[in-house]
Design an enzyme around this catalytic site. Structure first.
Site, short mmCIF file in Angstrom:
data_model
loop_
_atom_site.label_atom_id
_atom_site.label_comp_id
_atom_site.label_asym_id
_atom_site.label_seq_id
_atom_site.Cartn_x
_atom_site.Cartn_y
_atom_site.Cartn_z
CG ASP A 1 0.22 -2.88 -4.26
OD1 ASP A 1 1.38 -2.90 -3.79
OD2 ASP A 1 -0.67 -2.17 -3.75
C1 BGC Z 1 1.22 -1.01 -1.16
C2 BGC Z 1 1.84 -0.13 -2.22
C3 BGC Z 1 3.33 -0.10 -2.04
C4 BGC Z 1 3.85 -1.51 -2.10
C5 BGC Z 1 5.37 -1.62 -2.02
C6 BGC Z 1 1.88 -2.36 -1.05
O1 BGC Z 1 1.46 -3.07 0.03
O2 BGC Z 1 -0.15 -1.16 -1.44
O3 BGC Z 1 1.27 1.15 -2.17
O4 BGC Z 1 3.90 0.73 -3.00
O5 BGC Z 1 3.30 -2.23 -1.04
O6 BGC Z 1 5.82 -1.38 -0.75
#
Ligand code: BGC
Length: 754
Positions: free
Chosen positions: A290
């Site tokens: 993530d």
């Molecule tokens: C979130 C994800 C997301 C990623 C990219 C993160 O902060 O937890 O769900 O896909 O950012 O934007």
């Protein structure tokens, strides 16, 4: 030699060495043409040419900054594998050209975006889509999202989120399919299919990314990013199944979660990422981190520094580093020091290249700008409206106040009645809010502006100023019925937007009380990102329609439902609480040794009553037990009667199956849909079993007077659960089974597994 031609020739020759001999011998085709369908052969051929730096570059994902010179240089040198958040097709093509034509090996970039519930045409938030209990509709929404987003060059979306979400305080409930593992799995698979289709190599697909692996929904206290404590049998029974379903459906990628489980950050968890996902499930997709979740193992207290985070994540099997700069900064050194083996590194690279090949990016890297920007087509808007209609859940309808009678005067009130931005919910980076059709727009269109009295009263959901409430209520009094559209703004749910108070924010409760005091019938429409405590709302409303954030076409959808043009058919994918503090709340809880009975509420306890005055069972003094509205619940403008459940046999072998059927009749006067839900209970287990578990559902539409028999096959394997030693087993014994329109009603039928 021409820089672009060299790698192409080298690649062709190496492919030939790897696979071409056999092909030319069999087919007699030109020796240069690699077999495009031999993805593994192409991966190996390419890998064998890559330098250490180029391999590490493929594992590096960066956020978009356009065509800045520094970025161009990074791409040319092969140190970027993927870019997220570029959505301009010309920029995407320009960056891709640098990768394909100006980097040594010509490996295309993977362009990613959070396309969570639509790209431009916005669909209901995922928990709203779950309320449709209609996998075909969810698949259609994802297909449209993929078509729109791929038209600007986005070929990878960070969706679906299949985190089982049982705590309404957690803002990310909005992005989930709710509290149930089975429903989350079915709908997660539907989204994966919609994004990817049967042929991921087509240019109008996106690779799905199933997230967040895993247990993120169990964040302690419903507070985002928090730690989780999940015993492995429970992890395997509740949190892993939707991921497994999506892996089995061919999901191309997964994303690691932010949380630690029992003290181990998922980004370093070899047991999860290698033993279970790759070993037991045989999944061969791409696991990305993530956003900076690898780096976060430092503040999590698991790693000393960034270098150690790279070592842990790479060895655990995180293939791509999203914005931690851990791999690009440290993997080379780690490989040279032998702390990460070359074999491990190669496996990570293989997983990245595999997705690029499967997407057809090597053969077709560019966006076709002639057909770019396929947004807001009539059929896309129609699908968005249908999804919003089916996601609307009728919770209360006293004295048949709904559907609204023709020819009446309607007062429209409340902060969400004309909320062009907020009705779209969280994660709408690409929203064009002027395309949103609000309830006000749609009601004026449907009833004629002259029949609508505008009495908004509050500017936005958190608005605490009561100044305009009295005048709004006075205006509303001139109508035959008041439609109060309340809820939460988009920004009150989603990532890092958790709440402890699950009631309507701002002065919305006060406004509803004022509207009720007019004596006019009040229909309340709740637009929200989570299960809320709507106890006060229900008390002060004659009818309640729970909508979640419905998206672009929320207005027409709600107008259609309110007017009766469309019969509501949404059912809750979550339990609605009676009080904010009643969290986590889910129907599939354990029975406890003292299930709630003989509840004595706080005001009924006699003064100086003895210790046992409340009966000593499992409930809250001020909220009793159970949900205000249970999981699976939803009314219609017609009535359905569920006949007795008939089993093909009341005995089942531990490797056998039985069929459960139930005749359902539409006993009302209009056409409508009901969701027949199959629940089971294992009465005695080697570990205590939940009071009910959803094992199947069927949404059926019936004309007035029509009867239909729904039929479910229950396999013994559906009754299996994970034992204390984490193995899966079906335990012989007594079971109960229900087919019912929600998780609380229906009569149980007994059967025995032997
Ligand atoms: C979130 C994800 C997301 C990623 C990219 C993160 O902060 O937890 O769900 O896909 O950012 O934007």
């Amino acid at each position: 030699m021409n820089k672009k031609l060299f790698p192409a020739i080298a690649f062709g020759l190496l492919s030939l060495l790897a696979v071409g001999g056999a092909i030319s011998a069999c087919t007699g085709t030109s020796a240069e043409a690699p077999d495009k369908s031999d993805v593994e052969g192409r991966i190996e051929a390419l890998l064998s040419q890559m330098t250490l730096e180029e391999k590490i570059g493929q594992l590096n994902q960066l956020t978009g900054v356009g065509c800045q010179p520094a970025r161009i240089q990074e791409i040319r040198s092969g140190s970027v594998g993927s870019i997220l958040n570029e959505v301009d097709p010309d920029t995407v093509n320009a960056l891709q050209r640098e990768a394909v034509e100006n980097s040594r090996l010509g490996i295309p970039l993977l362009i990613a975006r959070d396309v969570i519930h639509g790209f431009k045409t916005i669909f209901p938030i995922p928990v709203g889509q779950a309320a449709t209990w209609n996998p075909a509709l969810v698949e259609e929404g994802a297909r449209i999202a993929a078509d729109e987003a791929s038209s600007v060059g986005v070929r990878w979306t960070f969706s679906p989120m299949v985190d089982v979400s049982r705590d309404a305080r957690w803002g990310r409930v909005a992005e989930s399919f709710g509290e149930d593992p089975y429903l989350s799995g079915v709908l997660g698979v539907a989204m994966v299919k919609g994004y990817q289709t049967d042929d991921l190599s087509q240019p109008n697909t996106m690779a799905a990314c199933v997230k967040h692996f895993v247990g993120y929904g169990a964040s302690e206290g419903g507070k985002d990013y928090n730690t989780t404590w999940i015993p492995e049998p429970h992890l395997r029974d509740v949190y892993l199944p939707p991921f497994k379903a999506c892996a089995d459906a061919g999901a191309a990628t997964f994303m690691c979660s932010f949380n630690d489980i029992n003290g181990m950050p998922t980004n370093a968890d070899k047991h999860l990422l290698r033993d279970i996902l790759r070993g037991e499930w045989g999944w061969d997709g791409l696991m990305c981190s993530d956003w900076s979740s690898i780096q976060q193992m430092v503040p999590q207290g698991y790693c000393r520094d960034l270098k150690e985070t790279a070592e842990k994540a790479a060895n655990a099997g995180v293939d791509m580093d999203m914005q931690s700069f851990a791999y690009i900064g440290h993997l080379k050194e780690l490989v040279e020091e032998g702390k990460v083996s070359e074999k491990t590194l190669d496996d990570l690279v293989r997983n990245v290249l595999r997705v690029k090949f499967r997407l057809g990016l090597f053969d077709n890297p560019y966006v076709d700008t002639a057909t770019a920007r396929r947004f807001f087509t009539a059929s896309n808007l129609d699908a968005s409206r249908r999804a919003a209609e089916e996601s609307a859940i009728l919770l209360k309808n006293e004295d048949g106040v709904l559907p609204l009678k023709p020819g009446i005067r309607i007062a429209l009130a409340g902060p969400m009645m004309d909320a062009r931005h907020d009705q779209n919910g969280t994660w709408v980076f690409d929203l064009e809010k002027d395309s949103t059709v609000t309830v006000l727009d749609a009601m004026k269109e449907m009833y004629g502006a002259g029949r609508i009295i505008e009495a908004q009263g509050l500017g936005f959901s958190r608005d605490k100023s009561s100044a305009a409430i009295a005048s709004a209520a006075a205006k509303a009094k001139g109508a035959d019925v008041i439609v109060y559209v309340c809820g939460e703004e988009a920004v009150l749910s989603g990532e890092a937007h958790c709440r402890t108070d699950l009631t309507l924010p701002g002065a919305q409760k006060e406004m509803l009380a004022r509207l009720k005091a007019t004596g006019k019938p009040v229909v309340t429409v709740v637009m929200t990102g989570r299960p809320m405590d709507i106890t006060d709302v229900v008390a002060n409303s004659d009818a309640v329609l729970y909508c979640f954030h419905p998206g672009t076409m929320g207005g027409p959808a709600i107008a259609n439902v309110l007017s009766g043009k469309v019969n509501p058919s949404g059912h809750l994918p979550v339990s609605l609480p009676k009080a904010s503090a009643q969290q986590p709340l889910y129907y599939s809880h354990k029975n406890t040794g003292r299930p709630a009975e003989g509840i004595t509420l706080i005001d009924d306890i006699p003064l100086e009553a003895g210790q046992t005055s409340t009966g000593c069972t499992s409930f809250y003094l001020d909220a009793g037990d159970g949900a205000l509205y249970p999981f699976g619940y939803g009314l219609s403008y017609t009535d359905f009667s569920y006949g007795p459940v008939v089993l093909s046999s009341d005995r089942m072998a531990t490797d056998g199956s039985i069929t459960a059927t139930c005749e359902i009749e539409n006993t009302g006067s209009v056409k409508g849909s009901t969701v027949a839900q199959l629940y089971v209970r294992d009465m005695v287990g080697s570990l205590c079993r939940p009071v009910k578990e959803l094992k199947g559902f069927d949404k059926i539409e019936l004309a007035p007077g029509e009867k239909r028999t729904v039929s479910f096959t229950v396999n013994a394997s559906d009754l299996a659960f994970h034992q204390a030693d984490n193995t899966l087993a079906v335990e012989p014994g007594d079971f109960k089974l229900w087919i019912a329109p929600d998780s609380e009603s229906g009569d149980a039928k007994d059967f025995i597994v032997e």
